[in-house]
Design a protein around this motif. Structure first.
Motif, short mmCIF file in Angstrom:
data_model
loop_
_atom_site.label_atom_id
_atom_site.label_comp_id
_atom_site.label_asym_id
_atom_site.label_seq_id
_atom_site.Cartn_x
_atom_site.Cartn_y
_atom_site.Cartn_z
N VAL A 114 6.18 10.93 -14.27
CA VAL A 114 6.23 10.58 -12.96
C VAL A 114 6.07 9.02 -12.87
CG1 VAL A 114 4.68 10.80 -10.84
CG2 VAL A 114 5.35 12.77 -12.26
N GLU A 115 5.14 8.48 -13.75
CA GLU A 115 4.80 6.87 -13.57
C GLU A 115 6.00 6.13 -13.95
OE1 GLU A 115 1.26 6.24 -12.13
OE2 GLU A 115 2.27 8.04 -11.81
N ARG A 116 6.79 6.40 -14.82
CA ARG A 116 8.00 5.85 -15.12
C ARG A 116 8.89 5.76 -14.08
NH1 ARG A 116 8.99 6.96 -21.77
NH2 ARG A 116 7.37 5.61 -22.62
N ARG A 117 9.00 6.94 -13.34
CA ARG A 117 10.10 6.74 -12.28
C ARG A 117 9.45 6.25 -10.95
NH1 ARG A 117 12.87 12.74 -13.33
NH2 ARG A 117 13.49 12.24 -15.59
N SER A 118 8.21 6.03 -10.76
CA SER A 118 7.71 5.87 -9.49
C SER A 118 7.84 4.38 -9.29
CB SER A 118 5.99 6.00 -9.54
OG SER A 118 5.46 5.79 -8.47
N ARG A 119 7.86 4.09 -7.69
CA ARG A 119 8.01 2.72 -7.46
C ARG A 119 6.98 1.98 -7.45
NH1 ARG A 119 7.99 0.07 -2.61
NH2 ARG A 119 7.58 2.00 -1.29
N GLU A 120 5.97 2.65 -7.05
CA GLU A 120 4.47 1.95 -7.09
C GLU A 120 3.53 2.91 -7.85
OE1 GLU A 120 3.01 -0.89 -6.23
OE2 GLU A 120 4.87 -1.65 -5.28
N PRO A 121 3.59 2.93 -9.05
CA PRO A 121 2.79 4.09 -9.90
C PRO A 121 1.29 4.01 -9.57
CG PRO A 121 3.50 2.46 -11.38
CD PRO A 121 4.17 1.95 -9.95
N ARG A 173 0.77 -1.20 -0.06
CA ARG A 173 0.07 0.15 -0.06
C ARG A 173 0.83 1.33 0.11
NH1 ARG A 173 -4.41 -1.24 4.60
NH2 ARG A 173 -4.63 -3.41 3.74
N VAL A 174 1.35 1.62 -1.29
CA VAL A 174 2.16 2.75 -1.39
C VAL A 174 1.22 3.92 -2.33
CG1 VAL A 174 4.16 3.98 -2.25
CG2 VAL A 174 4.30 1.77 -0.91
N PHE A 175 1.09 5.10 -1.88
CA PHE A 175 0.27 5.81 -2.56
C PHE A 175 1.01 7.02 -3.45
CE2 PHE A 175 -2.52 9.60 -3.27
CZ PHE A 175 -3.57 9.19 -4.13
N ASP A 176 0.82 7.02 -4.81
CA ASP A 176 1.74 7.90 -5.86
C ASP A 176 1.03 9.17 -5.72
OD1 ASP A 176 3.12 8.96 -7.80
OD2 ASP A 176 2.29 7.54 -9.53
N PHE A 177 1.30 10.06 -4.80
CA PHE A 177 0.74 11.26 -4.76
C PHE A 177 0.93 12.22 -5.98
CE2 PHE A 177 0.65 15.91 -3.52
CZ PHE A 177 -0.63 16.03 -2.86
N ALA A 178 2.25 11.99 -6.47
CA ALA A 178 2.67 12.96 -7.72
C ALA A 178 1.90 12.48 -8.82
CB ALA A 178 3.94 12.98 -8.01
N GLY A 179 1.68 11.13 -9.04
CA GLY A 179 0.95 10.85 -10.02
C GLY A 179 -0.50 11.02 -10.12
#
Length: 493
Positions: free
Chosen positions: A250-257, A199-205
């Protein structure tokens, strides 16, 4: 009664609950349209303010769908379904008591936000509750039937409630339905979500995609008034492109997009979302321009106009609920979706031949039955294709994507075809039956061309072998019926 029997009944009663919630979500997109003149008189509101009573719902709904789908995956599908229901119900209640047009618009925004959380959560519950194959085909057939009938039901209910009970009841009608759904959630729906460690939330995405979708819907709503070539439209469109580009980075760099972009490698899902955009871009304008033709050319009142659309909706509902599931099970989702798109195109082209001195039977009923049959064959395969090959932990994302595609398609289709219509009407100095019909039929003919594009997308992007594989899976499910313990293989928390 055995445990298995109780389990079976609970799942199918749960489907009825989910469909009831989806019905009011779709209903609210159209039920308030008929009440617009009355609301304008009650608040002394101008046309621009009234437009935003409708647009605010569409804007919030379309803008937050992907966020709603991801929250369902992370925080729990039943939990977010309840949150969406509560927001939707409270906003409906407050909206009916609104003392100003500004408060009413604000409550419509909250309604749209609640719908954006509720709808993908409900659809993802279906995808993880019903076994892939016959079961899921039947479940999505019911879901599609409700969605197809909700829009026109809104027109009928809107007219009846406004005339006999007051405009407030187009909002208050949601409250008892929401209350009933809330009472049945815990007995009928189990909670399902991803493991806590994931459960990791991608705030920037979430921020960039929500801003991009909201600005896109806003631009499509306002572009006909601004002018498609105006600085405001071009600038707003450029902002949409920049925000979407930022989102992809952002999504390409995110650990949990928020949106795992690899999901688009699933051809059936990608094709279903493209076809869903087309379908949304056809359904919304079709009902909109049919209503205008019936009222402005044939001179029917609001209630009669709504009743005239009932036969088409009955056909859509009946075919989706019966033939839709059976044909997808027998033929696969690609040929059924292609057939639906073709019939929808024929019906729209037939609407495009409407006459200024036309009749309901020839110019509305007959083509409406063809278009309704097409819609009935579109919804079930669309949802099945959108869920095929998707892992359970991305079910909310897949649901958010297909809902977003339909909402964006609806906004785009209405904006573009309205521009086509009003460009024709502007050529005529007097709004006569002839000039109005010329404008409306231009929109219908344009929509028929778009349906052709949808047919092309269906047969080229969605692979026939994937569709045949779904048929084979369905055949195996007939002989190997999973036990309740294996039907839902996802973790339950």
């Amino acid at each position: 009664m055995t445990f298995e029997d109780v389990h079976e009944r609970r799942r199918w009663y749960g489907l009825i609950l989910l469909c009831a919630a989806q019905f009011i979500v779709v209903l609210d997109g159209s039920v308030i349209n008929v009440a617009m003149p009355t609301i304008g008189q009650a608040f002394g509101a101008d046309q621009q303010a009234l437009t935003w009573v409708v647009s605010a719902y569409v804007l919030a709904f379309g803008g937050f769908l992907l966020l709603g789908g991801r929250l369902a995956d992370l925080l729990g599908r039943r939990r977010m379904f309840v949150v969406g229901l509560v927001l939707f119900g409270v906003a409906s209640l407050v909206g009916g008591f609104a003392g100003s047009i500004e408060v009413l618009i604000a409550t419509r925004v909250v309604q749209g936000f609640g719908a954006a959380i509720l709808s993908p959560a409900a659809m993802s519950i279906i995808s993880v509750t019903f076994h892939d194959g016959i079961e899921r085909n039947k479940a999505y057939a019911a879901w599609g039937a409700v969605g197809g009938a909700g829009g026109a039901a809104g027109v009928v209910l809107g007219g009846v409630l406004t005339q006999y009970a007051g405009w407030q009841w187009v909002l208050w009608i949601n409250v008892p339905i929401v209350a009933g759904c809330l009472l049945l959630v815990v007995p009928l729906l189990a909670e399902r979500r991803t493991a806590i460690s994931d459960r990791v939330f991608d705030f920037a995405g979430a921020t960039t995609v929500t801003a991009a979708l909201t600005l896109l819907v806003y631009t499509l709503i306002e572009a006909p008034a601004w002018g498609w070539g105006s600085i405001r439209t071009i600038g707003s469109g450029a902002g949409v492109v920049v925000l979407f580009a930022a989102f992809v980075i952002v999504e390409r760099r995110s650990r949990e997009p928020l949106v795992d972009l690899t999901i688009f490698r699933i051809r059936s899902l990608t094709g279903a979302n493209l076809a869903g955009t087309v379908a949304g871009g056809l359904v919304v304008p079709m009902f909109f321009f049919l209503s205008l033709y019936l009222q402005n050319v044939l001179r029917y009142d609001a209630i009669t106009t709504g009743l005239c659309l009932v036969p088409m909706c009955v056909v859509t509902f009946g075919i989706s609920l019966t033939l839709g599931s059976a044909l997808v099970t027998k033929w696969g989702y690609q040929p059924v979706l292609a057939t639906g798109m073709a019939l929808l195109g024929v019906g729209l082209a037939w609407f495009g031949r409407a006459a200024p001195d036309g009749s309901f039977a020839v110019d509305v009923l007959a083509p409406g039955l063809v278009a309704g049959a097409g819609l009935g064959l579109v919804f079930t395969p669309l949802f099945v294709a959108a869920a095929t090959g998707v892992d359970w932990h991305r079910a909310g994302l897949a649901s958010g994507l297909i809902n977003t595609s339909q909402q964006i398609g609806g906004a785009l289709g209405l904006a573009v075809l309205s521009s086509v219509t009003f460009a024709r009407l502007d050529q005529g100095n007097v709004a006569t039956a002839e000039t109005l019909t010329d404008g409306y039929t231009a929109a219908f003919n344009g929509a028929a061309v778009v349906a052709g594009i949808g047919l092309l997308v269906t047969v080229t992007v969605i692979r026939a072998r994937d569709s045949r594989a779904h048929v084979e899976l369905t055949r195996r499910s007939r002989t190997t019926i999973p036990t309740p313990a294996t039907k839902s293989r996802e973790p339950v928390s």
